[in-house]
Design a protein around this motif. Structure first.
Motif, PDB file in Angstrom:
ATOM      1  N   TYR A 197       0.842  -1.111   0.188  1.00  0.00           N
ATOM      2  CA  TYR A 197      -0.129  -0.216  -0.186  1.00  0.00           C
ATOM      3  C   TYR A 197       1.075   0.913   0.323  1.00  0.00           C
ATOM      4  O   TYR A 197       1.820   1.380   0.541  1.00  0.00           O
ATOM      5  CB  TYR A 197      -1.193  -0.095   1.555  1.00  0.00           C
ATOM      6  CG  TYR A 197      -2.114  -0.896   1.008  1.00  0.00           C
ATOM      7  CD1 TYR A 197      -2.267  -2.617   2.169  1.00  0.00           C
ATOM      8  CD2 TYR A 197      -3.147  -1.279   0.874  1.00  0.00           C
ATOM      9  CE1 TYR A 197      -3.016  -2.899   2.273  1.00  0.00           C
ATOM     10  CE2 TYR A 197      -4.195  -1.845  -0.010  1.00  0.00           C
ATOM     11  CZ  TYR A 197      -4.116  -2.877   0.843  1.00  0.00           C
ATOM     12  OH  TYR A 197      -4.621  -3.497   1.337  1.00  0.00           O
ATOM     13  N   GLY A 198       0.097   1.886  -0.681  1.00  0.00           N
ATOM     14  CA  GLY A 198       1.783   3.342  -0.710  1.00  0.00           C
ATOM     15  C   GLY A 198       1.599   4.208   0.595  1.00  0.00           C
ATOM     16  O   GLY A 198       2.105   4.686   0.795  1.00  0.00           O
ATOM     17  N   ILE A 199      -0.283   4.003   0.901  1.00  0.00           N
ATOM     18  CA  ILE A 199      -0.333   5.266   2.268  1.00  0.00           C
ATOM     19  C   ILE A 199      -1.166   4.399   2.710  1.00  0.00           C
ATOM     20  O   ILE A 199      -1.687   3.079   3.109  1.00  0.00           O
ATOM     21  CB  ILE A 199      -0.804   6.515   1.629  1.00  0.00           C
ATOM     22  CG1 ILE A 199      -0.450   7.394   2.319  1.00  0.00           C
ATOM     23  CG2 ILE A 199      -1.876   6.715   1.294  1.00  0.00           C
ATOM     24  CD1 ILE A 199      -0.467   8.691   2.490  1.00  0.00           C
ATOM     25  N   ASN A 200      -0.601   4.753   4.263  1.00  0.00           N
ATOM     26  CA  ASN A 200      -1.876   4.040   5.299  1.00  0.00           C
ATOM     27  C   ASN A 200      -2.625   5.423   6.091  1.00  0.00           C
ATOM     28  O   ASN A 200      -2.281   6.359   6.755  1.00  0.00           O
ATOM     29  CB  ASN A 200      -0.939   3.792   6.152  1.00  0.00           C
ATOM     30  CG  ASN A 200      -1.854   3.344   8.384  1.00  0.00           C
ATOM     31  OD1 ASN A 200      -1.922   3.982   8.799  1.00  0.00           O
ATOM     32  ND2 ASN A 200      -2.764   1.596   8.020  1.00  0.00           N
ATOM     33  N   PHE A 247      -8.236   7.401  -1.911  1.00  0.00           N
ATOM     34  CA  PHE A 247      -6.881   6.668  -1.948  1.00  0.00           C
ATOM     35  C   PHE A 247      -7.964   5.047  -1.524  1.00  0.00           C
ATOM     36  O   PHE A 247      -6.670   4.055  -2.046  1.00  0.00           O
ATOM     37  CB  PHE A 247      -6.381   7.047  -0.768  1.00  0.00           C
ATOM     38  CG  PHE A 247      -5.553   8.069  -0.687  1.00  0.00           C
ATOM     39  CD1 PHE A 247      -5.561   9.465  -0.434  1.00  0.00           C
ATOM     40  CD2 PHE A 247      -3.810   8.047  -1.766  1.00  0.00           C
ATOM     41  CE1 PHE A 247      -4.919  10.918  -0.437  1.00  0.00           C
ATOM     42  CE2 PHE A 247      -3.124   9.051  -1.973  1.00  0.00           C
ATOM     43  CZ  PHE A 247      -3.856  10.580  -0.935  1.00  0.00           C
ATOM     44  N   PHE A 248      -8.812   5.055  -0.880  1.00  0.00           N
ATOM     45  CA  PHE A 248      -9.799   3.699  -0.800  1.00  0.00           C
ATOM     46  C   PHE A 248      -9.937   3.375  -2.313  1.00  0.00           C
ATOM     47  O   PHE A 248      -9.306   2.107  -2.567  1.00  0.00           O
ATOM     48  CB  PHE A 248     -10.301   3.612   0.512  1.00  0.00           C
ATOM     49  CG  PHE A 248      -9.812   3.753   1.868  1.00  0.00           C
ATOM     50  CD1 PHE A 248      -9.813   5.339   2.196  1.00  0.00           C
ATOM     51  CD2 PHE A 248      -9.311   2.976   2.650  1.00  0.00           C
ATOM     52  CE1 PHE A 248      -8.999   6.330   2.850  1.00  0.00           C
ATOM     53  CE2 PHE A 248      -8.074   3.376   3.348  1.00  0.00           C
ATOM     54  CZ  PHE A 248      -8.626   4.862   4.141  1.00  0.00           C
ATOM     55  N   GLU A 249     -10.455   3.432  -2.688  1.00  0.00           N
ATOM     56  CA  GLU A 249     -10.660   3.270  -4.216  1.00  0.00           C
ATOM     57  C   GLU A 249     -10.405   2.998  -4.668  1.00  0.00           C
ATOM     58  O   GLU A 249     -10.511   2.213  -5.583  1.00  0.00           O
ATOM     59  CB  GLU A 249     -11.864   5.029  -4.764  1.00  0.00           C
ATOM     60  CG  GLU A 249     -13.100   5.007  -3.752  1.00  0.00           C
ATOM     61  CD  GLU A 249     -14.418   4.111  -4.251  1.00  0.00           C
ATOM     62  OE1 GLU A 249     -14.342   3.710  -5.488  1.00  0.00           O
ATOM     63  OE2 GLU A 249     -14.616   3.819  -3.097  1.00  0.00           O
ATOM     64  N   GLU A 250      -8.882   3.567  -5.139  1.00  0.00           N
ATOM     65  CA  GLU A 250      -7.942   2.883  -5.833  1.00  0.00           C
ATOM     66  C   GLU A 250      -7.218   2.600  -5.205  1.00  0.00           C
ATOM     67  O   GLU A 250      -5.811   2.078  -6.168  1.00  0.00           O
ATOM     68  CB  GLU A 250      -7.110   4.435  -6.412  1.00  0.00           C
ATOM     69  CG  GLU A 250      -8.121   5.616  -7.593  1.00  0.00           C
ATOM     70  CD  GLU A 250      -6.884   6.947  -7.517  1.00  0.00           C
ATOM     71  OE1 GLU A 250      -6.493   6.813  -7.386  1.00  0.00           O
ATOM     72  OE2 GLU A 250      -7.677   7.581  -7.523  1.00  0.00           O
ATOM     73  N   GLY A 251      -7.383   1.455  -4.016  1.00  0.00           N
ATOM     74  CA  GLY A 251      -6.769   0.533  -3.416  1.00  0.00           C
ATOM     75  C   GLY A 251      -5.070   1.314  -2.852  1.00  0.00           C
ATOM     76  O   GLY A 251      -3.672   0.201  -2.827  1.00  0.00           O
ATOM     77  N   LEU A 252      -5.142   2.192  -3.058  1.00  0.00           N
ATOM     78  CA  LEU A 252      -3.518   2.744  -2.725  1.00  0.00           C
ATOM     79  C   LEU A 252      -3.350   2.969  -0.955  1.00  0.00           C
ATOM     80  O   LEU A 252      -2.499   3.269   0.136  1.00  0.00           O
ATOM     81  CB  LEU A 252      -3.573   4.590  -2.760  1.00  0.00           C
ATOM     82  CG  LEU A 252      -3.567   4.873  -4.613  1.00  0.00           C
ATOM     83  CD1 LEU A 252      -3.325   5.982  -4.716  1.00  0.00           C
ATOM     84  CD2 LEU A 252      -2.263   4.540  -4.572  1.00  0.00           C
ATOM     85  N   ALA A 253      -4.967   2.619  -0.193  1.00  0.00           N
ATOM     86  CA  ALA A 253      -4.381   2.691   1.465  1.00  0.00           C
ATOM     87  C   ALA A 253      -5.699   1.038   1.692  1.00  0.00           C
ATOM     88  O   ALA A 253      -7.233   0.826   0.647  1.00  0.00           O
ATOM     89  CB  ALA A 253      -5.259   3.929   1.427  1.00  0.00           C
ATOM     90  N   ALA A 254      -4.779   0.296   3.009  1.00  0.00           N
ATOM     91  CA  ALA A 254      -5.940  -0.933   3.139  1.00  0.00           C
ATOM     92  C   ALA A 254      -6.951  -0.001   3.552  1.00  0.00           C
ATOM     93  O   ALA A 254      -7.071   0.932   3.935  1.00  0.00           O
ATOM     94  CB  ALA A 254      -4.867  -1.487   4.121  1.00  0.00           C
ATOM     95  N   PRO A 255      -8.026  -0.880   3.289  1.00  0.00           N
ATOM     96  CA  PRO A 255      -9.188  -0.699   3.719  1.00  0.00           C
ATOM     97  C   PRO A 255      -9.495  -1.157   5.100  1.00  0.00           C
ATOM     98  O   PRO A 255     -10.580  -0.569   5.477  1.00  0.00           O
ATOM     99  CB  PRO A 255     -10.062  -1.208   2.663  1.00  0.00           C
ATOM    100  CG  PRO A 255      -9.084  -2.335   2.038  1.00  0.00           C
ATOM    101  CD  PRO A 255      -6.929  -2.417   2.278  1.00  0.00           C
TER     102      PRO A 255
END
Lengths: 424, 310, 289
Positions: A197-200, A247-255
């Motif tokens: 994940y790019g960011i949390n 960020f969540f929609e694009e899978g960049l942050a853990a859901p």
């Protein structure tokens, strides 16, 4: 029934109900608004004497004796008695103490509790001895309730972006993100370089408002207007919430919150960045992250680059019978030199601006970044119902990021919930 | 086997009726007095105060002058019942109780019977071991269970992956979180029930089992025909205590999931606690008394179902 | 009275001699159960000898890499351990004794004596068990403050010296004691108090052991009440002190917390291990048919 106790109990209950009906709320005293927070008249702290009981939480509680001893050396007529209090349920303890009339003279107070304690009449207004301009503005604002200041910021914390510079470079990003687009590019780049994940970012849950609010402020939003009404919806909200959710929609942050602590994931390179406060510096180092591979960055700027400021304040209880000495001690703790000493003792960041000029803070790059951010940091309004409003905001954030609520509906929901709770 | 209760006693008291009854009443109150004094002051008093509070709009901002609040009648109760979050919490709690109580009782009884009659050696170790979760700090338990149930790094999903099954987020998926909490609560509390059931098992005379075995009754039949009926008072006690505890379940969701995800593990007690920490004391009191009514009804039902047949 | 003397373990062992046939699968089930149940405890103990850094690692480790007793050293160093332990002990022992004695007394009256208002009394007492404790918290504190009991041992003990749970437990258990036993004594001229102390209580071994363990555990581990009632450090109990040193505003020192949790558990465990043998105390009810 045979038991003679029953009619008695009913009578008692009736009696209490009648008594209550005879009571009831008086008219609300109108809340005054003033541009600058008003303070109480000056207090004669030179003549301080007697005993001062102080409550302080956690590490502050354990170590405050050092400063208390120094104070007592300067003021031999005063005895300062420090009782350390656990952070867990410290809030309940202070409320109980005020309710039962059994509190200390001075107490440490979390910044988000000020509204509640002041509104219920538990705190003494800050005397004019103490100059508001010596503190960071955002921090000082946390002490202002209904136009009057009821305490003094003690130490502060603010939130910066921690990110893996090595992974970012691999992903083609060589500079700290300055705008929202840069932040997105950073997350994408790091994820491209192999991080999971790019960011949390916090997907709802307790305290997620502290991560969302900065974006809201950056988009130009304000939580409340000057008239005291909530302004949580509107353009800035939709913009900020959409950005946060993206960020969540694009899978960049853990859901979902990870099973394992963020510092471990950061050190491992599983996660490329997160937003948090200065305490994480030590924790990340402890988890084994190589100092060459990460740094902290100022919050990105849209209309502003605002971050969240928290920390603790110091206040004097209105029931205290030794207010002069209490304020004298607080005055002492607010001196720049003492703030620096305090930093050197337990790493709490000073709330007094001039303290940051000291080498101990100015010389450390990471810390200096926090200091810089403190110039543009805001706190939520010091109202009695903030915790409840914050919980509603957390719930909406969760519904938007984890559930399928749209940003527009989310903003409307936040505003409605906050308005119906009111400002207390 | 029912104890022929009272036949001898009745005959005895019939002869010296009036005076004996007064004396007996006085004696009874002498047993009750210490309890009642402490109880009246420290328990009944605050509960009565809380009840009155539930009819007012008392908030934390009023605590320095608690008598100057408005009497709002049933408004708090109606607000609570109409609140969507309350309804969600009520649904969660109902599921938790209906599934959790029988599950925990079955596990606790199995553990008690197993330890009592199934093993000879290492009894102490088993007893202590089963009771350990009850005394272990919830923080340690939470850390370990998160390790077990984590969606990526969790042990359970790792094992499932070995079978080619992609395990879900046991705590992060709103469809599974409540079941995970139920299972965890049963695991944690079965030791408590085991202790109570062990005490109850001691009152069953051993020769009853011997006699039954001589008559050719198998293990399961002995359990059904002897153990279960004789354990009725103890089972009732266990069911009531567990029911009362579970309607108020709080620690597990508080530490593990904070009521999430999306309120799927929000319990009534957690909902009340949240309101308490916001300082809405009148509102919290009405939640508590709604809970009380629910618990009382549940207890009544349990008493009907499990009342010893006399 | 010899017919009433408890016979230790006679009845149960006779069962087990036969029960062992086909009993090994029970062992297996129980062992699996034990592992599952004891796991967190073991993790807690192992965690208490790890360094904070190791506890932050991903993936988490099981056995400590560099076992250290630092956490315990730090705990004892920073805590006035003796004082906190003493406070916890006094409170827990007093509360347990009070419950065992006073709740049994009322339980006996409810189970074996007749008097007007008995059923209502039981209903009221049981009823308080059903009111969530959170609502009584504030009123109780204000009451204790008005009685000037804040920051005293009495303030920590008195509100919990009796409890509805104990009454319920003892009433159920004593209810199972055959009336003939008691009537025999009454015919001999024994007074109710004599009957209670000399006949009924000795028979209640398992129930008293249960009540002792559960009450002691609840009191020993209680956190919120001691937190608000103890105003100064010298009145803190052990859980409060450990929370003090292990939890912070933003972070928790997990290693210290684990060490603290182990320290807090030990007395309860010891008492449990000591008392659990009374669960096998066979009550020789067989002598009375």
């Amino acid at each position: 029934m045979r038991s003679g106790r029953r009619p008695g109990a009913i009578l008692l209950a009736l009696g209490m109900i009648v008594a209550l009906a005879a009571c009831g709320r008086g008219d609300d005293e109108g809340g005054g608004e003033s541009a600058a927070a008003s303070q109480a008249p000056e207090v004669d702290t030179e003549a301080a004497s007697g005993e001062v009981t102080v409550w302080a939480m956690g590490a502050e509680g354990e170590n405050l004796e050092v400063l208390a001893d120094a104070f007592m050396a300067d003021n031999p007529d005063v005895t300062v008695d420090v009782t350390p209090v656990p952070f867990d349920a410290a809030h309940d303890r202070i409320v109980s103490a005020i309710a039962g009339g059994e509190g200390p003279d001075v107490t440490q107070i979390g910044t988000t509790w000020m509204g509640e304690f002041a509104t219920l009449g538990g705190l003494d207004p800050t005397p004019a001895n103490i100059d508001a301009s010596t503190f960071f503005e955002g921090a000082w604002d946390t002490t202002v309730v209904d136009g009057t200041s009821y305490g003094v910021p003690w130490y502060v914390e603010t939130r910066l972006l921690y990110y893996r510079t090595d992974l970012a470079e691999e992903g083609g990003v060589t500079e700290a993100p300055a705008t929202w687009d840069d932040l997105k590019a950073l997350a994408e780049g790091i994820q491209g370089a192999g991080a999971e994940y790019g960011i949390n970012l916090q997907p709802g849950g307790t305290g997620s408002w502290q991560q969302y609010m900065p974006f809201f402020w950056q988009a130009g939003g304000e939580i409340m207007d000057d008239a005291g009404a909530f302004t949580l919806d509107g353009e800035p909200c939709v913009e900020a919430l959409t950005f946060y959710d993206s960020f969540f929609e694009e899978g960049l942050a853990a859901p979902a919150a990870g099973d394992v602590p963020i510092e471990g994931q950061f050190a491992n390179g599983d996660v490329g960045g997160f937003v948090s406060g200065p305490w994480m510096i030590g924790i990340v180092t402890d988890a084994g992250a190589d100092p060459e591979t990460w740094t902290v960055a100022h919050q990105p700027t849209e209309e502003a680059g605002t971050s969240f400021v928290g920390g603790s304040n110091l206040g004097v209880l209105s029931d205290s019978d030794n207010k002069e000495a209490a304020w004298a001690f607080i005055e002492y703790l607010s001196q720049p030199e003492v703030q620096v000493t305090w930093y050197e003792t337990i790493n709490s960041l000073p709330s007094v601006q001039s303290a940051w000029d000291d080498e101990a803070l100015a010389g450390d790059d990471l810390l200096a970044a926090f200091g810089e951010q403190l110039d543009d940091a805001k706190a939520p309004p010091a109202i009695a119902t903030w915790e409840e409003v914050a919980a509603e905001i957390d719930a909406v954030i969760e519904q938007v990021t984890v559930g399928d609520l749209s940003a527009e509906d989310g903003c409307a929901a936040m505003q409605e919930a906050a308005s119906s709770i009111g400002a207390g | 086997m029912t104890t022929p209760s009272g036949t001898v006693g009745a005959d005895h008291s019939a002869s010296t009726a009036g005076r004996s009854r007064t004396r007996e009443t006085l004696v009874a109150w002498s047993f009750a007095l210490p309890f009642l004094l402490l109880f009246g002051v420290f328990m009944a008093g605050p509960i009565a105060a809380a009840l009155v509070t539930s009819f007012t709009d008392l908030r934390v901002t009023d605590i320095r002058n608690p008598l100057s609040v408005d009497f709002v009648g049933l408004a708090n109760y109606l607000d609570v019942l109409g609140d969507a979050r309350f309804q969600k919490a009520a649904a969660n709690t109902t599921v938790f109780v209906l599934v959790g109580v029988p599950l925990t009782m079955a596990l606790g009884l199995a553990a008690a019977v197993g330890v009592n009659q199934g093993v000879v050696r290492f009894r102490t170790i088993f007893r202590v071991g089963f009771y350990l979760p009850v005394v272990t700090s919830i923080v340690a338990i939470a850390v370990v269970w998160r390790l077990l149930l984590g969606s990526e790094a969790g042990l359970v999903n790792a094992i499932l992956a070995g079978f080619g099954v992609d395990g879900p987020g046991w705590l992060s998926d709103e469809r599974y979180a409540l079941w995970s909490i139920i299972f965890m609560a049963a695991w944690r509390n079965l030791g408590f029930l085991m202790v109570i059931f062990l005490a109850g098992l001691q009152t069953i005379p051993g020769d009853l089992y011997e006699a039954a075995e001589v008559d050719g009754a198998g293990r399961w039949q002995r359990f059904q025909r002897i153990t279960l009926p004789l354990m009725r008072p103890t089972l009732l006690f266990g069911a009531v205590i567990t029911g009362i505890g579970y309607v108020q379940f709080f620690e597990e969701p508080f530490v593990m999931t904070e009521g999430g995800p999306l309120n799927s593990t929000l319990s009534l007690a957690l909902y009340a606690y949240d309101q308490f920490s916001f300082g809405n004391y009148g509102y919290t009191a009405s939640i508590a008394f709604i809970l009380f009514i629910a618990i009382a009804m549940l207890t009544l039902i349990q008493f009907r179902l499990l009342r010893p047949a006399t | 009275m010899s017919t009433l003397a408890p016979t230790h373990g006679d009845a149960p062992t006779k069962n087990n001699a036969r029960g062992d046939r086909g009993g090994w699968w029970i062992y297996i089930l129980l062992v699996i159960g034990i592992i599952l149940l004891v796991g967190p405890f073991i993790w807690m103990v192992l965690g208490s000898i790890k360094t904070t850094g190791e506890l932050r690692q991903v993936p988490p480790t099981w056995l400590p890499e560099n076992p250290t007793l630092n956490n315990y050293a730090e705990l004892f160093d920073r805590l006035s351990f003796v004082r906190y332990f003493f406070n916890s002990a006094i409170v827990a022992i007093a509360v347990t004794a009070g419950n065992v004695i006073f709740c049994s007394m009322l339980g006996y009256a409810l189970a074996k004596l007749t008097f007007p208002g008995k059923r209502i009394l039981f209903a009221v007492v049981l009823g308080t068990l059903m009111v969530p404790a959170i609502v009584t918290f504030m009123p109780l504190f204000v009451l204790v403050a008005n009685l000037n009991l804040v920051n005293t041992h009495a303030g920590l003990i008195l509100p919990f010296l009796v409890g509805a749970f104990g009454v319920f437990l003892m009433r159920q258990f004593i209810g199972g004691i055959p009336d003939e036993l008691l009537d025999a004594a009454r015919v001999d001229g024994a007074g109710e108090h004599y009957i209670f102390w000399r006949i009924v209580m000795p028979l209640c071994g398992p129930a008293i052991a249960t009540l002792t363990i559960l009450t002691f555990l609840g009191s020993w581990n209680s956190f919120l009440w001691p937190l608000v009632v103890a105003n100064t450090e010298d009145m803190y109990t052990l859980p409060v002190a450990i929370a003090l040193f292990a939890t912070g505003q933003q972070e928790t020192n997990v290693a210290l917390l684990m060490a603290g949790s182990v320290v807090v558990i030990l007395p309860v465990l010891i008492i449990f291990i000591f008392l659990q043998r009374y669960f096998t105390q066979g009550i020789a009810m067989t002598g009375i048919k």
